[in-house]
Scaffold this motif. Structure first.
Motif: not given
Length: 296
Positions: A179-187, A190-199
């Motif tokens: 919830v606070e510091f989560g990332l989600i895959r996105d090939a 950059p580094n294969g990730v996007k952001i979703y965590g609120a922090g």
């Protein structure tokens, strides 16, 4: 997430706002001045520009669907008029961080506590306690997403049980790393990730660091691994856990946590920066700038 008896909370109680037994208050909209609205406007403009191409599509869709004003602190009633019909969630105003039991009871009943006060202009880049911008801009857009909304509801119920069983640190880590510091895959990112965590989404520094820096580890999400991993509250994270998609969180929401909590209760915790042989490593951090102590 939550804690009790902070100095800021005491300050709010001393301010004379009528606080109910569940720590909720009526949003004191009359107390917002020109500076509060200007800070909201500045933070909103900065983060929405910064997050383009960096945050997951579901977050941006939530921002658009809720329609938060860009030039003033939002009315919580206006937000609820969009949020509640969509997923059954509502936001409730609170003076600040609230006791764990109260926080979890709100989540278990699809209520998200939102701090009413705004940070000062000299606190744009760092704030020790969550303010209205963090809680509202950071958390609420994903609560209009049905899958994430169900995850948060399930989390609240599981955390109540964990609190009763004395296993709260395990659930606290799960909240922190999703919830606070989560990332989600996105090939393609950059580094294969996007952001979703609120922090992350409410912080300029952590937005850039979490996705682009070579320093942190980025590891594939594993529920037991996450629940055994300490975290940082005073610096950027040493490790981020990366979900494949929100369906993976929906799977977590279906977990029978009671036997899992019992299983993990006696297992040792991992340090915030550990990389294990069985981890799915997306990026192995360079560890630049890491502090040797301070894990929670």
């Amino acid at each position: 997430m939550s804690t009790a008896n902070t100095a800021k909370l005491k300050e709010q109680f001393d301010a004379g706002l009528e606080t109910r037994a569940d720590f909720t208050i009526d949003q004191p909209t009359e107390r917002y001045g020109a500076v509060d609205h200007a800070v909201w406007q500045q933070l909103y403009a900065r983060q929405t520009a910064l997050l383009k191409g960096r945050v997951c599509d579901e977050f941006l869709a939530g921002v658009d669907c809720i329609g938060m004003p860009h030039d003033r602190v939002p009315s919580f009633d206006e937000i609820n008029a969009k949020l509640t019909p969509a997923t059954g969630w509502q936001i409730v105003a609170v003076p600040g961080l609230v006791p764990d039991q109260v926080f979890f009871e709100h989540l278990a009943n699809r209520r998200f506590p939102v701090t009413w006060w705004m940070r000062r202009p000299d606190q744009l880049d760092y704030l020790q306690e969550p303010d209205c911008f963090h809680d509202l801009f950071g958390h609420v857009p994903l609560l209009i997403n049905p899958v994430f909304a169900d995850y948060m509801h399930a989390y609240g119920r599981a955390a109540l049980a964990a609190n009763d069983a004395g296993a709260l640190p395990l659930l606290a880590r799960l909240y922190w790393y999703t919830v606070e510091f989560g990332l989600i895959r996105d090939a393609a990112s950059p580094n294969g990730v996007k952001i979703y965590g609120a922090g992350i989404v409410s912080s300029k520094g952590e937005t850039l660091y979490s996705q682009q820096s070579a320093a942190p580890n980025r590891l594939g999400f594993d529920l037991e691994r996450v629940m055994r991993t300490r975290y940082r509250i005073d610096t950027f994270q040493k490790t981020y856990f990366v979900i494949d998609d929100f369906a993976q969180l929906f799977g977590v929401a279906q977990t029978d946590f009671a036997p899992l909590l019992a299983k993990l209760a006696t297992e040792p915790a991992f340090a915030a920066g550990d990389v294990l042989e069985q981890d799915r490593v997306i990026t192995h951090g360079s560890q630049e700038g890491w502090q040797a102590d301070g894990d929670i």
